[in-house]
Design a protein around this motif. Structure first.
Motif, PDB file in Angstrom:
ATOM      1  N   VAL A 100      -2.898 -31.250   3.140  1.00  0.00           N
ATOM      2  CA  VAL A 100      -1.464 -31.260   3.438  1.00  0.00           C
ATOM      3  C   VAL A 100      -0.977 -32.713   3.419  1.00  0.00           C
ATOM      4  CG1 VAL A 100       0.309 -30.724   5.157  1.00  0.00           C
ATOM      5  CG2 VAL A 100      -1.613 -29.150   4.805  1.00  0.00           C
ATOM      6  N   VAL A 101       0.061 -32.991   2.633  1.00  0.00           N
ATOM      7  CA  VAL A 101       0.579 -34.360   2.533  1.00  0.00           C
ATOM      8  C   VAL A 101       1.831 -34.555   3.389  1.00  0.00           C
ATOM      9  CG1 VAL A 101      -0.424 -34.783   0.258  1.00  0.00           C
ATOM     10  CG2 VAL A 101       1.905 -33.831   0.430  1.00  0.00           C
ATOM     11  N   TYR A 102       2.510 -33.460   3.700  1.00  0.00           N
ATOM     12  CA  TYR A 102       3.658 -33.527   4.609  1.00  0.00           C
ATOM     13  C   TYR A 102       3.680 -32.261   5.447  1.00  0.00           C
ATOM     14  CZ  TYR A 102       8.293 -33.682   6.632  1.00  0.00           C
ATOM     15  OH  TYR A 102       9.328 -33.689   7.540  1.00  0.00           O
ATOM     16  N   ALA A 103       3.879 -32.431   6.755  1.00  0.00           N
ATOM     17  CA  ALA A 103       3.927 -31.283   7.652  1.00  0.00           C
ATOM     18  C   ALA A 103       5.018 -31.481   8.690  1.00  0.00           C
ATOM     19  CB  ALA A 103       2.586 -31.094   8.359  1.00  0.00           C
ATOM     20  N   GLU A 104       5.663 -30.378   9.052  1.00  0.00           N
ATOM     21  CA  GLU A 104       6.556 -30.368  10.199  1.00  0.00           C
ATOM     22  C   GLU A 104       5.914 -29.460  11.244  1.00  0.00           C
ATOM     23  OE1 GLU A 104      10.639 -31.358   7.731  1.00  0.00           O
ATOM     24  OE2 GLU A 104      10.523 -29.435   8.780  1.00  0.00           O
ATOM     25  N   VAL A 105       5.515 -30.048  12.350  1.00  0.00           N
ATOM     26  CA  VAL A 105       4.806 -29.314  13.403  1.00  0.00           C
ATOM     27  C   VAL A 105       5.731 -29.191  14.607  1.00  0.00           C
ATOM     28  CG1 VAL A 105       2.756 -29.243  14.871  1.00  0.00           C
ATOM     29  CG2 VAL A 105       2.609 -30.216  12.560  1.00  0.00           C
ATOM     30  N   ARG A 106       5.834 -27.970  15.128  1.00  0.00           N
ATOM     31  CA  ARG A 106       6.781 -27.720  16.210  1.00  0.00           C
ATOM     32  C   ARG A 106       6.074 -27.436  17.535  1.00  0.00           C
ATOM     33  NH1 ARG A 106       9.951 -22.990  13.395  1.00  0.00           N
ATOM     34  NH2 ARG A 106       9.435 -24.267  11.588  1.00  0.00           N
ATOM     35  N   PHE A 107       6.751 -27.777  18.605  1.00  0.00           N
ATOM     36  CA  PHE A 107       6.248 -27.465  19.940  1.00  0.00           C
ATOM     37  C   PHE A 107       7.428 -27.422  20.907  1.00  0.00           C
ATOM     38  CE2 PHE A 107       6.641 -31.996  19.991  1.00  0.00           C
ATOM     39  CZ  PHE A 107       6.871 -32.366  21.311  1.00  0.00           C
ATOM     40  N   ALA A 108       7.233 -26.736  22.037  1.00  0.00           N
ATOM     41  CA  ALA A 108       8.288 -26.575  23.039  1.00  0.00           C
ATOM     42  C   ALA A 108       8.000 -27.498  24.219  1.00  0.00           C
ATOM     43  CB  ALA A 108       8.358 -25.127  23.507  1.00  0.00           C
ATOM     44  N   PRO A 109       8.691 -28.618  24.347  1.00  0.00           N
ATOM     45  CA  PRO A 109       8.411 -29.562  25.433  1.00  0.00           C
ATOM     46  C   PRO A 109       8.455 -28.920  26.818  1.00  0.00           C
ATOM     47  CG  PRO A 109       9.902 -30.551  23.833  1.00  0.00           C
ATOM     48  CD  PRO A 109       9.766 -29.110  23.449  1.00  0.00           C
ATOM     49  N   GLU A 110       9.339 -27.925  26.993  1.00  0.00           N
ATOM     50  CA  GLU A 110       9.500 -27.310  28.317  1.00  0.00           C
ATOM     51  C   GLU A 110       8.263 -26.549  28.783  1.00  0.00           C
ATOM     52  OE1 GLU A 110      12.206 -23.512  27.797  1.00  0.00           O
ATOM     53  OE2 GLU A 110      12.639 -24.944  26.195  1.00  0.00           O
ATOM     54  N   GLN A 111       7.305 -26.304  27.873  1.00  0.00           N
ATOM     55  CA  GLN A 111       6.099 -25.568  28.251  1.00  0.00           C
ATOM     56  C   GLN A 111       4.964 -26.490  28.720  1.00  0.00           C
ATOM     57  OE1 GLN A 111       5.451 -23.075  24.667  1.00  0.00           O
ATOM     58  NE2 GLN A 111       6.062 -21.373  25.967  1.00  0.00           N
ATOM     59  N   HIS A 112       5.230 -27.768  28.801  1.00  0.00           N
ATOM     60  CA  HIS A 112       4.157 -28.724  29.123  1.00  0.00           C
ATOM     61  C   HIS A 112       4.504 -29.587  30.338  1.00  0.00           C
ATOM     62  CE1 HIS A 112       2.273 -27.602  25.303  1.00  0.00           C
ATOM     63  NE2 HIS A 112       3.493 -27.649  24.791  1.00  0.00           N
ATOM     64  N   LEU A 113       5.154 -28.972  31.314  1.00  0.00           N
ATOM     65  CA  LEU A 113       5.649 -29.719  32.475  1.00  0.00           C
ATOM     66  C   LEU A 113       4.905 -29.395  33.766  1.00  0.00           C
ATOM     67  CD1 LEU A 113       9.485 -29.220  31.798  1.00  0.00           C
ATOM     68  CD2 LEU A 113       8.004 -31.069  30.961  1.00  0.00           C
ATOM     69  N   GLU A 114       3.879 -28.537  33.681  1.00  0.00           N
ATOM     70  CA  GLU A 114       3.238 -28.025  34.897  1.00  0.00           C
ATOM     71  C   GLU A 114       2.526 -29.102  35.704  1.00  0.00           C
ATOM     72  OE1 GLU A 114       0.694 -24.787  33.828  1.00  0.00           O
ATOM     73  OE2 GLU A 114       2.329 -23.657  32.860  1.00  0.00           O
ATOM     74  N   ALA A 115       2.077 -30.168  35.055  1.00  0.00           N
ATOM     75  CA  ALA A 115       1.347 -31.227  35.765  1.00  0.00           C
ATOM     76  C   ALA A 115       2.256 -32.399  36.129  1.00  0.00           C
ATOM     77  CB  ALA A 115       0.166 -31.706  34.929  1.00  0.00           C
ATOM     78  N   GLY A 116       3.564 -32.198  35.983  1.00  0.00           N
ATOM     79  CA  GLY A 116       4.491 -33.229  36.429  1.00  0.00           C
ATOM     80  C   GLY A 116       5.078 -34.122  35.365  1.00  0.00           C
TER      81      GLY A 116
END
Length: 364
Positions: A100-116
């Motif tokens: 893969v030479v170009y990728a757009e990778v997505r994630f939901a920031p709101e799901q990674h807040l459990e540890a502060g």
């Protein structure tokens, strides 16, 4: 000529990936190590090979609950800056190793807040990981560029906040915005304020639509929300009637084709979620024949046990695709990327077309 295309040959092709979830692409061994570091004890097994098999089996079960449970484990171990940076770096390395030479990778920031962590800290940790992964790939002679899509969850109420962060970070690696989650009962119009804000800011966004839910989801995403691309979009075939070998397009399908709306199709994932019955029956065959703006994607590499090369190999076997078809899909994807026009053109003319030309010459 598709029977001559091997997985190894396809892996050498310069490919473009637009729909890939960060929390759906972890290495099983990394999940185990991060769980140990975080004191996360809910994994079904601590053996990496068994865990990888469990993720695939759970995703294949036909049970939406089991499918979603798999993400509770990956998200569960992605709650610290170190974990997020590591996962993003390995993602870039793994995609580069697959050609893969170009990728757009997505994630939901709101799901990674459990540890502060704060939303900004989550985003910056992921961006740092992609930077590290790109550098490591380059050190091994593999060129990859990763853009980030910030995802808001359609059942939650943080889409405006996430959209503002997508604009804030758009000059340092965030290339667009997305909403994901259950379609039924959670129409994209609930997030209209966020989409109108993004349009005022000249920002790009895609919407998961036409996967679990049908034509109304696609219509709303395009005509109410103004989506640049459709995440999946497989149900657009519900507006196409095929009779005696001829296809008649309904108004919405014709609009999607006429406007060159990119469809982010994920064949293996679509089968797991019931959006398609099999690779051979996947709408991608018909839509490619009708020259819709179709792109091929992985969605969740861990849950589907797949890579972009493997997705292409399955399509080549099912539909008889050769190098010209795979190049067509790859150029479609690059044309549809959320990068400036000149940068898209440079990748098409500098890497994708020359790369496919070399492969065609070498295998003729």
């Amino acid at each position: 000529m598709s029977h001559q295309l091997t997985l190894d040959q396809i892996r050498r092709a310069p490919k473009v990936l637009l729909h890939d979830h960060l929390d759906g692409g972890l290495r099983p061994a990394t999940v185990v190590e991060l769980a140990d570091a975080a004191g996360y004890t809910r994994l079904p097994t601590r053996d990496p090979a068994e865990l990888g098999a469990w993720f695939e089996a759970a995703a294949d079960s036909g049970s939406l609950e089991r499918y979603l449970e798999t993400f509770s484990h990956t998200v569960g171990v992605m709650q610290t800056r170190e974990a997020l940076t590591r996962v993003a770096a390995e993602c870039a390395e793994d995609l580069a190793a697959d050609g893969v030479v170009y990728a757009e990778v997505r994630f939901a920031p709101e799901q990674h807040l459990e540890a502060g962590l704060l939303l900004e800290e989550v985003i910056e940790a992921v961006l740092e990981g992609f930077r590290v992964g790109q550098e490591r790939a380059a050190a091994h002679g593999r060129s990859i560029r990763v853009g980030t899509l910030l995802t808001a969850m359609r059942h939650a109420a943080r889409s405006q906040e996430i959209a503002e962060l997508a604009v804030r970070y758009r000059d340092v690696g965030v290339v667009g915005f997305d909403i994901a989650g259950a379609e039924a009962g959670h129409p994209p119009t609930r997030h209209l304020d966020a989409f109108e804000y993004l349009r005022r800011e000249n920002a790009h966004f895609t919407i998961h639509a036409g996967e679990a839910f049908g034509l109304p989801s696609i219509w709303e995403a395009l005509q109410w929300c103004g989506a640049d691309r459709l995440g999946h979009g497989v149900r657009i075939v519900d507006d196409i009637e095929v009779s005696d070998g001829k296809a008649r397009l309904g108004r919405l399908a014709a609009y999607v084709r006429d406007k060159r709306v990119p469809l982010e199709m994920c064949p293996s994932s679509n089968i797991q979620t019931g959006a398609a019955a099999s690779i051979e029956e996947h709408p991608i065959g018909l839509l490619r024949d009708l020259r819709f703006r179709v792109t091929v994607n992985t969605d969740n590499r861990l849950q589907s046990g797949t890579t972009l090369s493997a997705e292409f190999a399955k399509l080549a076997e099912a539909f008889g695709y050769g190098w010209d078809d795979l190049e067509w899909f790859s150029v479609n994807a690059m044309k549809s990327a959320f990068l400036p026009f000149d940068e898209r053109l440079a990748l098409i003319n500098g890497q994708i077309k020359p790369g496919f030309a070399r492969l065609k010459w070498a295998t003729e």
